[in-house]
Enzyme design. Structure first.
Site, PDB file in Angstrom:
ATOM      1  CB  CYS A 114      -0.953   0.007   1.190  1.00  0.00           C
ATOM      2  SG  CYS A 114      -2.132  -1.343   1.108  1.00  0.00           S
ATOM      3  CG  HIS A 251      -3.209   3.882   1.814  1.00  0.00           C
ATOM      4  ND1 HIS A 251      -3.568   3.394   0.574  1.00  0.00           N
ATOM      5  CD2 HIS A 251      -3.260   2.814   2.658  1.00  0.00           C
ATOM      6  CE1 HIS A 251      -3.819   2.102   0.669  1.00  0.00           C
ATOM      7  NE2 HIS A 251      -3.652   1.723   1.932  1.00  0.00           N
ATOM      8  CG  ASN A 281      -6.602  -0.354   0.894  1.00  0.00           C
ATOM      9  OD1 ASN A 281      -5.845   0.012  -0.002  1.00  0.00           O
ATOM     10  ND2 ASN A 281      -6.172  -0.765   2.075  1.00  0.00           N
TER      11      ASN A 281
HETATM   12  O1  UT7 Z   1      -3.882  -0.715   3.348  1.00  0.00           O
HETATM   13  C1  UT7 Z   1      -3.201  -1.452   4.316  1.00  0.00           C
HETATM   14  C2  UT7 Z   1      -3.416  -0.847   5.618  1.00  0.00           C
HETATM   15  N1  UT7 Z   1      -4.617  -1.389   6.178  1.00  0.00           N
HETATM   16  C3  UT7 Z   1      -5.229  -0.731   7.125  1.00  0.00           C
HETATM   17  O2  UT7 Z   1      -4.827   0.350   7.467  1.00  0.00           O
HETATM   18  C4  UT7 Z   1      -6.411  -1.395   7.785  1.00  0.00           C
HETATM   19  C5  UT7 Z   1      -6.398  -1.071   9.240  1.00  0.00           C
HETATM   20  N2  UT7 Z   1      -7.465  -1.726   9.989  1.00  0.00           N
HETATM   21  C6  UT7 Z   1      -8.742  -1.382   9.846  1.00  0.00           C
HETATM   22  O3  UT7 Z   1      -9.084  -0.553   9.046  1.00  0.00           O
HETATM   23  C7  UT7 Z   1      -9.750  -1.984  10.789  1.00  0.00           C
HETATM   24  O4  UT7 Z   1      -9.075  -2.693  11.816  1.00  0.00           O
HETATM   25  C8  UT7 Z   1     -10.762  -2.919  10.090  1.00  0.00           C
HETATM   26  C9  UT7 Z   1     -11.702  -2.094   9.246  1.00  0.00           C
HETATM   27  C10 UT7 Z   1     -10.038  -3.918   9.218  1.00  0.00           C
HETATM   28  C11 UT7 Z   1     -11.597  -3.671  11.130  1.00  0.00           C
HETATM   29  O5  UT7 Z   1     -12.257  -2.764  11.985  1.00  0.00           O
HETATM   30  P1  UT7 Z   1     -12.188  -2.975  13.567  1.00  0.00           P
HETATM   31  O6  UT7 Z   1     -12.987  -1.902  14.148  1.00  0.00           O
HETATM   32  O7  UT7 Z   1     -10.734  -3.041  13.949  1.00  0.00           O
HETATM   33  O8  UT7 Z   1     -12.925  -4.348  13.735  1.00  0.00           O
HETATM   34  P2  UT7 Z   1     -12.370  -5.733  14.337  1.00  0.00           P
HETATM   35  O9  UT7 Z   1     -11.395  -6.371  13.411  1.00  0.00           O
HETATM   36  O10 UT7 Z   1     -11.948  -5.546  15.756  1.00  0.00           O
HETATM   37  O11 UT7 Z   1     -13.699  -6.573  14.344  1.00  0.00           O
HETATM   38  C12 UT7 Z   1     -14.796  -6.223  15.187  1.00  0.00           C
HETATM   39  C13 UT7 Z   1     -15.904  -7.228  14.972  1.00  0.00           C
HETATM   40  C14 UT7 Z   1     -15.428  -8.679  15.104  1.00  0.00           C
HETATM   41  O12 UT7 Z   1     -16.463  -9.416  15.706  1.00  0.00           O
HETATM   42  P3  UT7 Z   1     -16.405  -9.769  17.268  1.00  0.00           P
HETATM   43  O13 UT7 Z   1     -15.145 -10.568  17.444  1.00  0.00           O
HETATM   44  O14 UT7 Z   1     -16.354  -8.450  17.973  1.00  0.00           O
HETATM   45  O15 UT7 Z   1     -17.664 -10.536  17.470  1.00  0.00           O
HETATM   46  C15 UT7 Z   1     -15.273  -9.111  13.679  1.00  0.00           C
HETATM   47  O16 UT7 Z   1     -15.446 -10.513  13.525  1.00  0.00           O
HETATM   48  O17 UT7 Z   1     -16.417  -7.097  13.656  1.00  0.00           O
HETATM   49  C16 UT7 Z   1     -16.414  -8.371  13.021  1.00  0.00           C
HETATM   50  N3  UT7 Z   1     -16.213  -8.159  11.582  1.00  0.00           N
HETATM   51  C17 UT7 Z   1     -17.234  -7.936  10.752  1.00  0.00           C
HETATM   52  N4  UT7 Z   1     -18.566  -7.846  10.959  1.00  0.00           N
HETATM   53  C18 UT7 Z   1     -19.326  -7.589   9.887  1.00  0.00           C
HETATM   54  C19 UT7 Z   1     -15.065  -8.142  10.888  1.00  0.00           C
HETATM   55  N5  UT7 Z   1     -15.321  -7.910   9.599  1.00  0.00           N
HETATM   56  C20 UT7 Z   1     -16.659  -7.773   9.479  1.00  0.00           C
HETATM   57  C21 UT7 Z   1     -17.504  -7.524   8.408  1.00  0.00           C
HETATM   58  N6  UT7 Z   1     -18.834  -7.424   8.652  1.00  0.00           N
HETATM   59  N7  UT7 Z   1     -17.062  -7.345   7.149  1.00  0.00           N
END
Ligand code: UT7
Length: 346
Positions: A114, A251, A281
């Site tokens: 990225c 980004h 992204n």
């Molecule tokens: O370009 C490379 C650089 N990449 C980045 O900068 C990405 C950085 N990270 C992020 O943007 C965020 O961490 C994400 C958008 C990927 C995830 O958001 P988050 O607020 O950190 O969510 P999380 O991973 O902690 O997940 C929270 C909950 C989980 O469920 P439980 O364990 O709380 O029950 C996940 O299983 O959301 C669930 N979850 C989803 N639910 C519905 C994860 N993906 C999804 C989804 N739809 N697509």
């Protein structure tokens, strides 16, 4: 005189097919509300069957050349940032070179995921400053749709395909004159963090392409702190403060990360180019895609100071400060000023 790389044109390409959040929610345990709230993404463009990274890169490159008023033969360097090359080798940049007829120079790919566009920009700028290239195409192009595990809702909703390109041209600037072009670039890698964002395949490991794997929360934490630090580094290196920056072109990984950077800079959101809602992204393509949109709709103008930043797998991250466009007094062709050294024809 100081040799700099003017940014004299840009172009981009997005594949036609759009996949909405609702379309994903119809086949995965996710929802439009979750994706929008956590990321800011509303849809993503996805390459058609058979449409490759190189095809998109060629289209973006042609548009950037047209914007700069140049032909392929004017280009002596192509640096193409991609983590999704057409083939393991040769470089996708070589395909672009042949397609646009840039046969007067050299072309290669850069793999910094990225952060790839910022890395490619830094490399091209350094070749120009060193006098080894005069006119460069810097491209970010990706087909991340081919790396995704479409059953993994935590990653497949985040990415899209596309390509963006800029044209750099050497210009010698007099001492004391206002600085245009690439003012500085700042690159970092922390290979200890490579396991939080990676692809579980490759030519010398599994012999397969593999799928993208990410510990999103960890990447998020690193993104917020490392991008803030590299932005500070870029401003400090140029003796500038955030109020001098006209546009932040970040980004496009997560709207919350983008807003956090704007907040840090004290920049209103209408000075931040944000395409994440429509593009998602696109990895190395995200920054040049966003820049091109803002140049074409008239937001970014010649003379504007633009701050780029990006972070991704590696971890690799970086920032660049660029005064966009060509100064009126330097047009039509800064480096061709060397014509003065040539004997005039009778
Ligand atoms: O370009 C490379 C650089 N990449 C980045 O900068 C990405 C950085 N990270 C992020 O943007 C965020 O961490 C994400 C958008 C990927 C995830 O958001 P988050 O607020 O950190 O969510 P999380 O991973 O902690 O997940 C929270 C909950 C989980 O469920 P439980 O364990 O709380 O029950 C996940 O299983 O959301 C669930 N979850 C989803 N639910 C519905 C994860 N993906 C999804 C989804 N739809 N697509």
């Amino acid at each position: 005189m100081t040799r700099r790389s003017l940014m004299i044109g840009c172009g981009s390409y997005l594949p036609e097919r759009i996949i909405s959040n609702d379309e994903l929610a119809a086949r995965l345990d996710t929802s439009d509300a979750w994706i929008r709230q956590r990321t800011g993404i509303g849809q993503r463009h996805v390459a058609a069957e058979g449409e490759k990274t190189g095809d998109m890169a060629i289209r973006a490159a042609e548009r950037a050349l047209a914007h700069a008023g140049l032909e392929g033969e004017d280009i002596d360097l192509i640096v193409l940032a991609t983590a999704t090359p057409d083939d393991t080798f040769p470089a996708t940049a070589a395909r672009v070179q042949a397609a646009i007829g840039a046969l007067n120079g050299f072309a290669f790919d850069v793999q910094a995921v990225c952060a790839g566009f910022i890395y490619a920009l830094a490399i091209a700028d350094n070749f120009i400053r060193a006098g080894q290239a005069r006119t460069a195409l810097v491209i970010g192009a990706e087909t991340f749709s081919r790396l995704l595990d479409w059953n993994d809702r935590a990653t497949c909703v985040l990415f899209g395909d596309g390509a963006g390109a800029v044209v750099l041209r050497a210009a010698d600037q007099a001492p004391g004159a206002p600085s245009w072009g690439v003012l500085s670039t700042h690159l970092h890698t922390d290979g200890r963090q490579r396991d939080i964002l990676y692809v579980d395949g490759g030519p010398s490991s599994t012999g397969t392409v593999g799928h993208l794997r990410m510990v999103g929360k960890e990447v998020y934490k690193h993104a917020v702190t490392k991008l803030a630090a590299v932005i500070d580094e870029a401003l400090t290196a140029n003796g500038l403060d955030a109020s001098s920056v006209d546009w932040l072109v970040p980004h496009q990984a997560n709207r919350r990360i983008i807003e956090s950077m704007a907040h840090k800079l004290g920049m209103p959101l209408d000075k931040v180019v944000c395409t994440i809602e429509r593009h998602a992204n696109t990895s190395a393509a995200s920054v040049p895609l966003a820049l091109d949109e803002a140049v074409r709709d008239g937001r970014v103008k010649a003379g504007d100071l633009v701050l780029f930043e990006a972070i991704g797998g590696g971890l690799a991250w970086g920032a660049g400060l660029v005064r966009f466009g060509v100064p009126a007094e330097a047009a039509p062709a800064p480096v061709e000023i060397r014509r003065e050294e040539v004997e005039p024809i009778a």
